[in-house]
Enzyme design. Structure first.
Site, PDB file in Angstrom:
ATOM      1  N   GLU A  73      47.147 -38.839  79.385  1.00  0.00           N
ATOM      2  CA  GLU A  73      46.722 -39.508  80.627  1.00  0.00           C
ATOM      3  C   GLU A  73      47.936 -39.654  81.631  1.00  0.00           C
ATOM      4  OE1 GLU A  73      45.522 -39.790  83.225  1.00  0.00           O
ATOM      5  OE2 GLU A  73      43.359 -40.442  82.699  1.00  0.00           O
ATOM      6  N   ASP A  83      39.690 -38.233  84.311  1.00  0.00           N
ATOM      7  CA  ASP A  83      39.269 -39.022  85.626  1.00  0.00           C
ATOM      8  C   ASP A  83      38.156 -37.956  86.054  1.00  0.00           C
ATOM      9  OD1 ASP A  83      40.878 -37.052  86.552  1.00  0.00           O
ATOM     10  OD2 ASP A  83      42.282 -38.433  87.574  1.00  0.00           O
TER      11      ASP A  83
HETATM   12  O1  AHR Z   1      47.078 -36.635  82.379  1.00  0.00           O
HETATM   13  C1  AHR Z   1      46.641 -35.501  83.281  1.00  0.00           C
HETATM   14  C2  AHR Z   1      45.497 -35.902  84.084  1.00  0.00           C
HETATM   15  O2  AHR Z   1      45.903 -37.006  85.040  1.00  0.00           O
HETATM   16  C3  AHR Z   1      44.453 -36.664  83.477  1.00  0.00           C
HETATM   17  O3  AHR Z   1      43.476 -35.654  82.795  1.00  0.00           O
HETATM   18  C4  AHR Z   1      43.655 -37.154  84.634  1.00  0.00           C
HETATM   19  O4  AHR Z   1      42.754 -38.306  84.214  1.00  0.00           O
HETATM   20  C5  AHR Z   1      44.775 -37.652  85.556  1.00  0.00           C
HETATM   21  O5  AHR Z   1      44.468 -37.208  86.695  1.00  0.00           O
END
Ligand code: AHR
Ligand code: AHR
Length: 480
Positions: free
Chosen positions: A203, A279
């Protein structure tokens, strides 16, 4: 034994086990995945044969004369952690309700020990998720995971992932995910060379090692079939990988958590994602064949035994085309079969690709506009590209889901946009011409303009009425 029998013996049992190609427990005889067909919306479950390999023939029979999507990837662990069409979150998907697209059931054919099976071909916009999984790691708890992927199908968008993510489909902060990432994104971490790399999506960062930036120990991957493994426990995690068709796993990183706030301890939430970011970022592409998540931190020895099991499954490429054969280097013309339009051929007017009425008595210029040289697929030579007869170096490609004639700019995106796989015509006549990169989408004439269309979807040209006829073309020797 299957991979999950091996994890059990190692004391780190599977809490999720997903595959459209084979049973991951030797005793598993339940459904592997569900497909839904376009003709009547009916669904059916595809189960393993006695060999453990998916019954691809059952899918082929069920989907004959229409299109099929993969609607459910069943969890084989008994916990009910099935993957279904991902809902909108921080980002919305392309479907009208903000959901992501579903994968074509035929985009990723392979064989396992000589028996045909299909993987999950994730185009940009496609994603699967389970936001209410049970038994997956939460907080800083230990877990492991592996996936078998197509090492030649990737891009740099966020994020082709499989693993642990947020339960609300939103970015809830550093350390709220722990998933396998595969691709050549350079937004966060990178490894050596140009990629693609196996990284961990934790994340707000794809991590290739201890530094949030470049870690030279994480190599570019060039295997057709890749085993990718990530595991994590308090202040310890690892990236391992190898060739899923031979040999052993290597450790690309093993050590402490990143020295960036929020990743030690972790705050894992336990949802499961496939093909998307935490996300619901959904611009990435890749192909998934099988994968699992465990409870507990698997030993390297356990993972090495799993790798041997994967190699013994003997993944190999299968043909991407069927129906009438095309000869590379030949000139062809493509006649529409819809009743309105049987004297019309796929042609171009400048960069517009359309259908025009053409016959042997047409002017030479029109005959050339309606003739195409068959080339080996620019992105995958198991499929084809179509070069203009009158504008050498220009190819039919899709762009914003329309077909256009553009000069080859040499980019990976152009090659992928210009690669198409033929199959027997869906209406029973001639051939249907499937986009390699969006295999739910086919050459379709709609109001005499050409698109790549899905059988139902958000665009007017995705209309289900007349779909089968509009996507079926009779191939003949070229007018010119
Ligand atoms: O960590 C990379 C990305 O960042 C994740 O998959 C996403 O949730 C956020 O936009
Ligand atoms: O046609 C769909 C996509 O639209 C193509 O892959 C890309 O070139 C454009 O953005």
């Amino acid at each position: 034994a299957g991979p999950c029998d091996i994890y059990s013996s190692g004391g780190t049992p599977c809490v999720a086990a997903h595959s459209t190609t084979r049973a991951l427990f030797s005793a598993y005889t339940g459904p592997l995945y569900q497909v839904k067909r376009g003709s009547d919306g009916a669904t059916t479950a595809i189960s393993p044969l006695s060999s453990g390999v998916a019954n691809a023939a059952a899918q082929d029979a069920f989907c004959a004369g229409t299109t099929c999507l993969i609607t459910i990837i069943y969890d084989q662990s008994g916990r009910g952690n099935h993957l279904t069409q991902a809902p909108p979150g921080g980002f919305s998907g392309p479907e009208s309700n903000g959901y992501d697209n579903l994968a074509s059931a035929i985009g990723a054919p392979v064989t396992l020990n000589g028996q045909k099976a299909y993987g999950v071909f994730v185009s940009p916009g496609t994603g699967y998720r389970n936001n209410a999984a049970s038994g997956t790691a939460k907080g800083d708890a230990a877990e492991g995971m592996y996936a078998v992927l197509d090492g030649t199908h990737y891009n740099g968008a966020c994020c082709f992932d499989y693993g642990n993510a947020e339960t609300n489909s939103r970015d809830t902060g550093n350390g709220h995910m722990e998933a396998i990432y595969f691709g050549d994104s350079t937004v966060w971490g990178t490894g050596s060379g140009k990629g693609p790399w196996i990284m961990a999506d934790l994340e707000n960062g794809l991590f290739s090692g201890s530094s949030p930036g470049n870690n030279a120990g994480d190599p570019s991957i060039s295997y057709r079939f890749v085993t990718a493994a990530i595991k994590g426990q308090p202040n310890q995690w690892a990236i391992r990988g190898g060739n899923a068709a031979s040999g052993s796993l290597s450790t690309f990183y093993s050590g402490a958590r990143p020295q960036v706030s929020g990743y030690n301890p972790m705050s894992k939430e336990g949802a499961i994602i496939l093909g998307i970011g935490g996300d619901n970022s959904n611009g990435a592409q890749g192909t998934f064949y099988e994968g699992v998540m465990t409870s507990g931190y698997p030993s390297d020895a356990t993972e090495n035994s799993v790798q041997a099991n994967i190699v013994a499954a003997r993944y190999a490429v299968a043909p991407l085309t069927s129906g009438p054969a095309l000869t590379v280097g030949s000139s062809i013309s493509l006649r529409a079969t819809t009743a309105c339009c049987t004297t019309r051929y796929i042609a171009h007017s400048g960069s517009t690709v359309n259908t025009q009425v053409v016959s042997s008595s047409s002017a030479t210029a029109l005959k050339q506009q309606a003739s195409w040289t068959v080339r080996a697929g620019l992105a995958n030579n198991a499929c084809f590209s179509f070069e203009s007869r009158d504008t050498s170096g220009s190819y039919i490609r899709h762009s914003n889901f329309g077909l256009v004639l553009n000069a080859n700019d040499g980019s990976k995106l152009f090659a992928e946009d210009a690669t198409f796989c033929t199959q027997a015509g869906i209406n029973g006549q001639g051939s249907s011409i499937r986009s390699w990169s969006y295999p739910t989408r086919y050459f379709r004439h709609y109001n005499n303009t050409l698109y790549i269309a899905s059988n139902g979807g958000v665009h007017v040209f995705d209309a289900t009425a007349a779909f089968n006829d509009d996507v079926s073309f009779v191939v003949s020797g070229g007018f010119a």
